[in-house]
Scaffold this motif. Sequence first.
Motif, PDB file in Angstrom:
ATOM      1  N   LEU A 170       0.567  -0.969  -0.044  1.00  0.00           N
ATOM      2  CA  LEU A 170      -0.105  -0.001   0.062  1.00  0.00           C
ATOM      3  C   LEU A 170       0.693   1.068  -0.150  1.00  0.00           C
ATOM      4  O   LEU A 170       0.777   2.159  -0.681  1.00  0.00           O
ATOM      5  N   LEU A 171       1.833   1.286   0.707  1.00  0.00           N
ATOM      6  CA  LEU A 171       2.856   2.312   1.002  1.00  0.00           C
ATOM      7  C   LEU A 171       3.719   2.628  -0.172  1.00  0.00           C
ATOM      8  O   LEU A 171       3.580   3.695  -0.853  1.00  0.00           O
ATOM      9  N   LYS A 172       4.020   1.355  -1.045  1.00  0.00           N
ATOM     10  CA  LYS A 172       4.545   1.329  -2.317  1.00  0.00           C
ATOM     11  C   LYS A 172       3.601   2.060  -3.454  1.00  0.00           C
ATOM     12  O   LYS A 172       4.029   2.833  -4.246  1.00  0.00           O
ATOM     13  N   GLY A 173       2.486   1.644  -3.386  1.00  0.00           N
ATOM     14  CA  GLY A 173       1.374   2.392  -4.425  1.00  0.00           C
ATOM     15  C   GLY A 173       1.227   3.780  -4.154  1.00  0.00           C
ATOM     16  O   GLY A 173       1.120   4.416  -5.094  1.00  0.00           O
ATOM     17  N   ASN A 212      -1.254  -4.211  18.348  1.00  0.00           N
ATOM     18  CA  ASN A 212      -2.200  -3.937  17.219  1.00  0.00           C
ATOM     19  C   ASN A 212      -2.496  -2.579  16.697  1.00  0.00           C
ATOM     20  O   ASN A 212      -2.277  -2.112  15.547  1.00  0.00           O
ATOM     21  N   GLY A 213      -2.905  -1.971  17.823  1.00  0.00           N
ATOM     22  CA  GLY A 213      -3.436  -0.468  17.583  1.00  0.00           C
ATOM     23  C   GLY A 213      -2.329   0.136  17.008  1.00  0.00           C
ATOM     24  O   GLY A 213      -2.393   1.049  16.180  1.00  0.00           O
ATOM     25  N   ILE A 214      -1.305   0.006  17.839  1.00  0.00           N
ATOM     26  CA  ILE A 214      -0.123   1.039  17.453  1.00  0.00           C
ATOM     27  C   ILE A 214       0.450   0.581  16.098  1.00  0.00           C
ATOM     28  O   ILE A 214       0.740   1.525  15.158  1.00  0.00           O
ATOM     29  N   LEU A 215       0.461  -0.510  15.808  1.00  0.00           N
ATOM     30  CA  LEU A 215       1.232  -1.218  14.560  1.00  0.00           C
ATOM     31  C   LEU A 215       0.257  -0.587  13.308  1.00  0.00           C
ATOM     32  O   LEU A 215       0.789  -0.027  12.471  1.00  0.00           O
ATOM     33  N   LEU A 216      -1.205  -0.410  13.575  1.00  0.00           N
ATOM     34  CA  LEU A 216      -2.010  -0.216  12.811  1.00  0.00           C
ATOM     35  C   LEU A 216      -1.793   1.312  12.271  1.00  0.00           C
ATOM     36  O   LEU A 216      -1.697   1.553  10.870  1.00  0.00           O
ATOM     37  N   PHE A 217      -1.833   1.857  13.346  1.00  0.00           N
ATOM     38  CA  PHE A 217      -1.728   3.448  13.093  1.00  0.00           C
ATOM     39  C   PHE A 217      -0.120   4.017  12.679  1.00  0.00           C
ATOM     40  O   PHE A 217      -0.041   5.205  12.016  1.00  0.00           O
ATOM     41  N   ARG A 218       0.723   3.166  13.002  1.00  0.00           N
ATOM     42  CA  ARG A 218       2.236   3.367  12.332  1.00  0.00           C
ATOM     43  C   ARG A 218       2.095   3.320  11.012  1.00  0.00           C
ATOM     44  O   ARG A 218       2.496   4.199   9.957  1.00  0.00           O
ATOM     45  N   GLU A 219       1.438   2.207  10.521  1.00  0.00           N
ATOM     46  CA  GLU A 219       1.140   2.207   9.190  1.00  0.00           C
ATOM     47  C   GLU A 219       0.395   3.219   8.279  1.00  0.00           C
ATOM     48  O   GLU A 219       0.601   3.532   7.252  1.00  0.00           O
ATOM     49  N   VAL A 220      -0.672   3.512   8.919  1.00  0.00           N
ATOM     50  CA  VAL A 220      -1.480   4.436   8.469  1.00  0.00           C
ATOM     51  C   VAL A 220      -0.842   5.801   8.406  1.00  0.00           C
ATOM     52  O   VAL A 220      -0.733   6.619   7.519  1.00  0.00           O
ATOM     53  N   SER A 221      -0.026   6.351   9.394  1.00  0.00           N
ATOM     54  CA  SER A 221       0.507   7.488   9.344  1.00  0.00           C
ATOM     55  C   SER A 221       1.696   7.365   8.299  1.00  0.00           C
ATOM     56  O   SER A 221       1.936   8.623   7.729  1.00  0.00           O
ATOM     57  N   LYS A 222       2.386   6.170   8.152  1.00  0.00           N
ATOM     58  CA  LYS A 222       3.179   6.201   6.947  1.00  0.00           C
ATOM     59  C   LYS A 222       2.559   6.684   5.542  1.00  0.00           C
ATOM     60  O   LYS A 222       3.100   7.449   4.847  1.00  0.00           O
ATOM     61  N   ALA A 238       3.280  10.010   3.411  1.00  0.00           N
ATOM     62  CA  ALA A 238       3.826   9.921   1.934  1.00  0.00           C
ATOM     63  C   ALA A 238       2.901  10.429   1.118  1.00  0.00           C
ATOM     64  O   ALA A 238       3.403  11.270   0.285  1.00  0.00           O
ATOM     65  N   TYR A 239       1.697  10.463   1.216  1.00  0.00           N
ATOM     66  CA  TYR A 239       0.522  10.954   0.205  1.00  0.00           C
ATOM     67  C   TYR A 239       0.596  12.526   0.692  1.00  0.00           C
ATOM     68  O   TYR A 239       0.850  13.326  -0.527  1.00  0.00           O
ATOM     69  N   GLY A 240       0.572  13.088   1.845  1.00  0.00           N
ATOM     70  CA  GLY A 240       0.511  14.412   2.269  1.00  0.00           C
ATOM     71  C   GLY A 240       1.777  15.066   1.529  1.00  0.00           C
ATOM     72  O   GLY A 240       1.555  16.028   1.018  1.00  0.00           O
ATOM     73  N   SER A 241       2.945  14.613   1.847  1.00  0.00           N
ATOM     74  CA  SER A 241       4.053  15.475   1.522  1.00  0.00           C
ATOM     75  C   SER A 241       4.077  15.538  -0.161  1.00  0.00           C
ATOM     76  O   SER A 241       4.751  16.450  -0.571  1.00  0.00           O
ATOM     77  N   ARG A 242       3.656  14.430  -0.911  1.00  0.00           N
ATOM     78  CA  ARG A 242       3.879  14.605  -2.150  1.00  0.00           C
ATOM     79  C   ARG A 242       2.751  15.359  -2.839  1.00  0.00           C
ATOM     80  O   ARG A 242       3.069  16.185  -3.818  1.00  0.00           O
ATOM     81  N   ILE A 243       1.541  15.167  -2.428  1.00  0.00           N
ATOM     82  CA  ILE A 243       0.209  15.817  -3.171  1.00  0.00           C
ATOM     83  C   ILE A 243       0.245  17.451  -2.879  1.00  0.00           C
ATOM     84  O   ILE A 243       0.055  17.901  -3.796  1.00  0.00           O
TER      85      ILE A 243
END
Length: 839
Positions: free
Chosen positions: A739-742, A779-789, A793-798
């Motif tokens: 997902l991050l790669k996409g 899992n909650g921390i792990l999920l939002f770590r992935e979401v924040s990435k 990634a999207y915000g800094s580029r768009i």
Amino acid sequence: MEGLRQLEALCERLYNSQDSVERAHAENTLKCFSVNIEYISQCQYILDNAVTPYALMLASSSLLKQVTDHSLALQLRLDIRSYLINYLATRGPELQPFVTASLIQLLCRLTKFGWFDDDRFREVVKESMNFLNQATSDHYAIGLKILSQLVSEMNQPNPGLPSTHHRRVACSFRDQSLFQIFQISLTSLRQLETNVASRLQELALSLSLKCLSFDFVGTSIDESSEEFGTVQIPSAWRSVLEDPSTLQVFFDYYAITKAPLSKEALECLVRLASVRRSLFTNDAARSKFLAHLMTGTKEILQTGQGLADHDNYHEYCRLLGRFRVNYQLSELVNVEGYSDWIRLVAEFTLKSLQSWKWASSSVYYLLGLWSRLVTSVPYLKGDAPSLLDEFVPKITEGFITSRFNSVQDGSPDDLSENPLDNVELLQDQLDCFPYLCRFQYESSSLYIINIVEPILQIYTERARVQTSDNSDLSVIEAKLAWIVHIVAAILKIKQCTGCSAESQEVLDAELSARILQLINVTDSGVHSQRYGEISKQRLDRAILTFFQHFRKSYVGDQAMHSSKLYARLSELLGLHDHLLMLNAIVGKIATNLKCYTESEEVIGHTLSLFLELASGYMTGKLLLKLDTVKFIVANHTREHFPFLEEYRCSRSRTTFYYTIGWLIFMEDSPVKFKSSMDPLLQVFINLESTPDSMFRTDAVKYALIGLMRDLRGIAMATNSRRTYGLLFDWLYPAHMPLLLKGILHWSDTPEVTTPLLKFMAEFVLNKAQRLTFDSSSPNGILLFREVSKLIVAYGSRILSLPNVADIYAFKYKGIWISLTILTRGETMNLLFLVTVMWV
């Protein structure tokens, strides 16, 4: 004076110039007149001395804006008001109509805004009477225009006035002045009745209509709708409404005028026919009013006068339609002359049905009238005959015949013109028509069967014959589509009063059996090669509608299968219970998903039905027993369902996988879940093995879009900690990097990022407390770590990309979804963590 001439030249350019730059310059130069209070005196100077109508228009419109936007001193407003009345009296007849209209609007706006500030503002009706008492017709017209604009102004909210204040003013005006204005309009109509082709007739009729259309109780009627409820005319109007001359004057005006005046007369009658029951002194007065309405409408039918005009015709159908809303059948049959009236209405209805192309939008009101009449029959008391037994079967047959004629005339394939594709019109007509069928169900069902069987036989034979010319098949399929829609609509109202008798269920079975026979033919022989034909798609959409209504009546959670229906279906087709019926429905769903690759409408409708079945508790459990459903859950690949490969149908993938998710999670089996996810796992593996240098190809793009929509559907189906945990463990940590790669590779392509972000927004949504992990789980921390990435990634580029023409689709939509993700993250008390990581 030189300055005035220059101003007149600017006004000429403002209103007439074709050059947008020149117009903008003139507007900017003249803006001060409508913004600066100090220029009010200048506006008066312009009105007194300007020659051109455009300069007068500027002064008037500027004053209107000043009055609306600014809180002017009371004395100033009173001075402007007095000036306007004198100005209209002296110069009004010589002004251009658009200038007069603007000045009158200004006067009425002043009146409304000052209604509670000074009693002099409320004298506008008396001052309008002064215009009406003048000898000239020009002054008379100005008086009627003032009253008409005043009613409109009081009835409509203004941007510069709080809604509560508007309603207070409107109510006060209604109680103090509206009735008097309506009486003035009636008096004017009677005085002008012999004044043939007079402009004053139109003004007086328009004034009456505005009075009758007033929002008496503050319900804010939707002006875009042709339908309205009961007209809540105040009790003070009772004597005038009960006076026979009030109704008669509008019937007279319909007779002596031509369109569009005659249409306005009918509109007044429509509103009078909708007057609340409690207005009348007693039942006798109400019966007298109804008799007058019936007599007037009967005379129009006898002469046919004015009905050749389409607007008159449509409004007259609306007038007849009001009889079904405001009066009971028991009231109608007791009116003298009812038998002649109902016969004429029946003949008129049959002619309207035959003129389906010309009267298609008007038939709704006629069918609504007849449906209301037949549903009232069980409550009819007394010996007076309704005569519905005689006329309703003819209308039923006439409707079906007219639908076939519409097909025979070769309706174009344009979606906006074919009656089968006009969804709203189709629904309107088929909402009312089934009640007519159920009224004499034995005869109407026999009529339908006798019509459909020869067509079905021809269609069956054509399945075995391969010819180069299949044009006649389109006509046959269109006729069959109409029959299927009609039968579906009949089944839809099965639960209504009087439709659940055992004899009716047997007739339901007879009709349903013919449709089920048709379904067996539609996907065989030559017909199995016609999925690209529009007429075939229309037929299949009709079949899906039939299944939807059959399910609600005879399969599912609330409607258990009826022994009488299935006993007859067993005799005819061998379908002895609703599980076999469900198997037939799912079989058609599977066939559509396999055979349609480009029709978004058919795929969308098919998936909607599939989801209805899967999400019902009882039907969902039954589906899991079917081999066809087991096959779909295990083999949801593009090889078996080609529509998954068609980009135009990619939006439907979410619904498809939402349905599959419902079915998977219903079984409560982790092993079943993993095996069912194998097709998606293969897509993940293929994309993850694609090197970075090849990641910006169309193949990867469309694979990513489809995968994200599929995953969103699965995520939508997780409604518990257990089911969400299955999906989470399947995705994390193995597949989250994709997902991050996409995002990294496709951040400039909304077609990819929007589905990806929407999936993530669904994945972090804590509905039904599905994201409640164990206290010892990270899992909650792990999920939002992935979401924040992803968000970083999207915000800094768009944000760094340049803007384009469609900035919403390119940037704002993705940013909005990102903020939605952050908002949903707040429910997990982890918004702070995500924000810090973004920063």
